[in-house]
Scaffold this motif. Structure first.
Motif, mmCIF file in Angstrom:
data_model
loop_
_atom_site.group_PDB
_atom_site.id
_atom_site.type_symbol
_atom_site.label_atom_id
_atom_site.label_comp_id
_atom_site.label_asym_id
_atom_site.label_seq_id
_atom_site.Cartn_x
_atom_site.Cartn_y
_atom_site.Cartn_z
ATOM 1 N N PRO A 147 -49.155 -13.253 16.616
ATOM 2 C CA PRO A 147 -49.447 -13.871 15.616
ATOM 3 C C PRO A 147 -50.986 -12.634 15.642
ATOM 4 O O PRO A 147 -51.856 -12.552 14.573
ATOM 5 C CB PRO A 147 -49.837 -15.283 16.109
ATOM 6 C CG PRO A 147 -49.206 -15.771 16.429
ATOM 7 C CD PRO A 147 -48.880 -14.076 17.622
ATOM 8 N N ARG A 148 -51.433 -12.529 16.266
ATOM 9 C CA ARG A 148 -52.707 -11.792 16.538
ATOM 10 C C ARG A 148 -52.029 -9.646 16.200
ATOM 11 O O ARG A 148 -53.386 -9.573 15.796
ATOM 12 C CB ARG A 148 -52.816 -11.429 18.042
ATOM 13 C CG ARG A 148 -53.315 -12.539 19.103
ATOM 14 C CD ARG A 148 -54.032 -11.765 20.781
ATOM 15 N NE ARG A 148 -52.672 -11.559 21.149
ATOM 16 C CZ ARG A 148 -52.198 -11.282 21.782
ATOM 17 N NH1 ARG A 148 -53.242 -11.958 23.078
ATOM 18 N NH2 ARG A 148 -51.050 -11.162 23.062
ATOM 19 N N SER A 149 -51.548 -9.289 16.096
ATOM 20 C CA SER A 149 -50.693 -8.082 15.176
ATOM 21 C C SER A 149 -50.690 -8.239 14.370
ATOM 22 O O SER A 149 -51.517 -7.116 13.308
ATOM 23 C CB SER A 149 -49.322 -7.798 16.246
ATOM 24 O OG SER A 149 -49.628 -7.306 17.604
ATOM 25 N N HIS A 150 -50.189 -9.597 13.981
ATOM 26 C CA HIS A 150 -50.117 -9.465 12.527
ATOM 27 C C HIS A 150 -51.834 -9.771 11.660
ATOM 28 O O HIS A 150 -51.326 -8.910 11.024
ATOM 29 C CB HIS A 150 -49.716 -11.104 12.253
ATOM 30 C CG HIS A 150 -49.234 -11.114 10.446
ATOM 31 N ND1 HIS A 150 -48.241 -10.946 10.152
ATOM 32 C CD2 HIS A 150 -49.505 -12.169 9.737
ATOM 33 C CE1 HIS A 150 -48.448 -11.156 8.630
ATOM 34 N NE2 HIS A 150 -48.935 -11.444 8.203
ATOM 35 N N ALA A 151 -52.192 -10.189 12.586
ATOM 36 C CA ALA A 151 -54.132 -10.957 11.681
ATOM 37 C C ALA A 151 -54.385 -9.596 11.570
ATOM 38 O O ALA A 151 -55.578 -8.461 10.789
ATOM 39 C CB ALA A 151 -54.477 -11.588 12.761
ATOM 40 N N VAL A 152 -54.582 -8.783 12.779
ATOM 41 C CA VAL A 152 -55.035 -6.948 12.178
ATOM 42 C C VAL A 152 -53.960 -5.717 11.490
ATOM 43 O O VAL A 152 -54.493 -5.413 11.420
ATOM 44 C CB VAL A 152 -54.356 -6.007 14.682
ATOM 45 C CG1 VAL A 152 -54.907 -4.870 14.320
ATOM 46 C CG2 VAL A 152 -55.626 -6.781 15.506
ATOM 47 N N ALA A 153 -53.051 -6.104 11.327
ATOM 48 C CA ALA A 153 -52.337 -5.724 10.970
ATOM 49 C C ALA A 153 -52.671 -6.378 8.907
ATOM 50 O O ALA A 153 -53.006 -4.789 8.241
ATOM 51 C CB ALA A 153 -50.981 -6.179 10.545
ATOM 52 N N GLN A 154 -53.205 -6.974 8.459
ATOM 53 C CA GLN A 154 -53.342 -7.786 7.105
ATOM 54 C C GLN A 154 -54.897 -6.840 7.427
ATOM 55 O O GLN A 154 -55.535 -7.190 6.205
ATOM 56 C CB GLN A 154 -53.434 -8.772 7.714
ATOM 57 C CG GLN A 154 -52.214 -10.003 7.831
ATOM 58 C CD GLN A 154 -52.030 -11.479 6.854
ATOM 59 O OE1 GLN A 154 -52.900 -11.724 7.988
ATOM 60 N NE2 GLN A 154 -51.609 -11.364 6.914
ATOM 61 N N GLN A 155 -56.082 -7.193 8.232
ATOM 62 C CA GLN A 155 -57.271 -6.297 8.328
ATOM 63 C C GLN A 155 -56.978 -5.085 7.683
ATOM 64 O O GLN A 155 -57.472 -4.294 6.674
ATOM 65 C CB GLN A 155 -58.251 -6.630 9.867
ATOM 66 C CG GLN A 155 -59.220 -5.804 9.472
ATOM 67 C CD GLN A 155 -60.387 -6.086 10.719
ATOM 68 O OE1 GLN A 155 -59.320 -7.500 11.455
ATOM 69 N NE2 GLN A 155 -61.198 -5.902 10.900
ATOM 70 N N ILE A 156 -55.949 -4.042 8.380
ATOM 71 C CA ILE A 156 -56.379 -2.134 8.381
ATOM 72 C C ILE A 156 -55.590 -2.603 6.852
ATOM 73 O O ILE A 156 -55.610 -1.724 5.911
ATOM 74 C CB ILE A 156 -54.826 -1.940 9.763
ATOM 75 C CG1 ILE A 156 -55.330 -1.938 10.470
ATOM 76 C CG2 ILE A 156 -54.210 -1.181 8.398
ATOM 77 C CD1 ILE A 156 -54.759 -1.636 11.657
ATOM 78 N N ALA A 157 -54.567 -3.324 6.170
ATOM 79 C CA ALA A 157 -53.244 -2.912 5.371
ATOM 80 C C ALA A 157 -54.843 -3.632 3.750
ATOM 81 O O ALA A 157 -55.044 -3.062 3.159
ATOM 82 C CB ALA A 157 -52.511 -4.344 4.305
ATOM 83 N N ALA A 158 -55.513 -4.534 4.243
ATOM 84 C CA ALA A 158 -57.164 -4.822 3.286
ATOM 85 C C ALA A 158 -58.047 -3.801 3.772
ATOM 86 O O ALA A 158 -58.490 -3.181 1.991
ATOM 87 C CB ALA A 158 -57.390 -6.157 3.711
ATOM 88 N N ASN A 159 -57.739 -2.879 4.166
ATOM 89 C CA ASN A 159 -59.318 -1.650 4.542
ATOM 90 C C ASN A 159 -58.574 -0.857 3.510
ATOM 91 O O ASN A 159 -59.695 -0.134 3.032
ATOM 92 C CB ASN A 159 -59.634 -1.287 6.055
ATOM 93 C CG ASN A 159 -59.833 -2.496 6.728
ATOM 94 O OD1 ASN A 159 -60.803 -3.418 6.116
ATOM 95 N ND2 ASN A 159 -60.262 -2.287 8.516
ATOM 96 N N ARG A 160 -56.392 -0.875 3.738
ATOM 97 C CA ARG A 160 -56.853 -0.037 2.672
ATOM 98 C C ARG A 160 -56.670 0.413 1.392
ATOM 99 O O ARG A 160 -56.473 1.005 0.160
ATOM 100 C CB ARG A 160 -54.966 0.757 3.038
ATOM 101 C CG ARG A 160 -54.845 1.440 4.447
ATOM 102 C CD ARG A 160 -53.968 1.454 5.204
ATOM 103 N NE ARG A 160 -53.381 2.846 4.256
ATOM 104 C CZ ARG A 160 -53.730 4.121 4.468
ATOM 105 N NH1 ARG A 160 -54.110 4.286 5.225
ATOM 106 N NH2 ARG A 160 -53.178 5.070 3.337
ATOM 107 N N LEU A 161 -56.623 -0.824 0.975
ATOM 108 C CA LEU A 161 -56.974 -1.514 -0.479
ATOM 109 C C LEU A 161 -58.215 -0.738 -1.002
ATOM 110 O O LEU A 161 -58.940 -0.823 -0.860
ATOM 111 C CB LEU A 161 -57.067 -3.042 -0.686
ATOM 112 C CG LEU A 161 -55.309 -3.373 -0.095
ATOM 113 C CD1 LEU A 161 -55.299 -5.303 -0.565
ATOM 114 C CD2 LEU A 161 -54.257 -2.379 -1.062
#
Length: 136
Positions: free
Chosen positions: A122-136
């Protein structure tokens, strides 16, 4: 198109970390944080998925070794997805293609894909979501 110099985010448990490297077709390539001492072992390159920041593979070798392998992986399919499981729509055979390419280079490539795994930490998933949001 070719690899271009660019800063991008990679995923760590503590959150995204910006690295300097090269990007191409939805992937980023950079020298590992703790490269081997000069002359001891070849450099270790980290190939990451830009949409999630997760490591795809680690490639040992110089530029002439690492970039062709990374290019083969980048050109294997559509890596331009933004979620942990986005490959299922854009590049459903990503895990198999990645394993196939990495197995052709056993001396240079350490297969470490986390982008194409269900049930990730779940920690990796949260970081991936943050990175995806940063790329938008």
């Amino acid at each position: 198109m070719t690899w271009k110099p660019e800063d991008f985010e990679v995923a760590y448990w503590g959150g995204p970390h910006t690295v300097a490297g090269y990007t191409y077709r939805g992937l980023g390539l950079h020298i590992g944080i703790h490269p081997s001492p000069k002359g001891k072992r070849p450099a270790r390159w980290i190939l990451s998925h830009l949409g999630t920041g997760h490591r795809i593979a680690m490639i040992d070798g110089d530029v002439a070794t690492a970039f062709p392998i990374a290019s083969e992986i980048a050109e294997a399919g559509d890596w331009d997805f933004l979620s942990m499981l986005g490959y299922k729509d854009r590049f459903p055979d990503a895990p198999e293609r990645l394993r196939e390419i990495c197995s052709k280079h056993p001396q240079q490539v350490i297969f470490a894909a986390t982008v194409a795994r269900d049930g990730v930490d779940p920690r990796s998933h949260a970081v991936a979501q943050q990175i995806a949001a940063n790329r938008l």
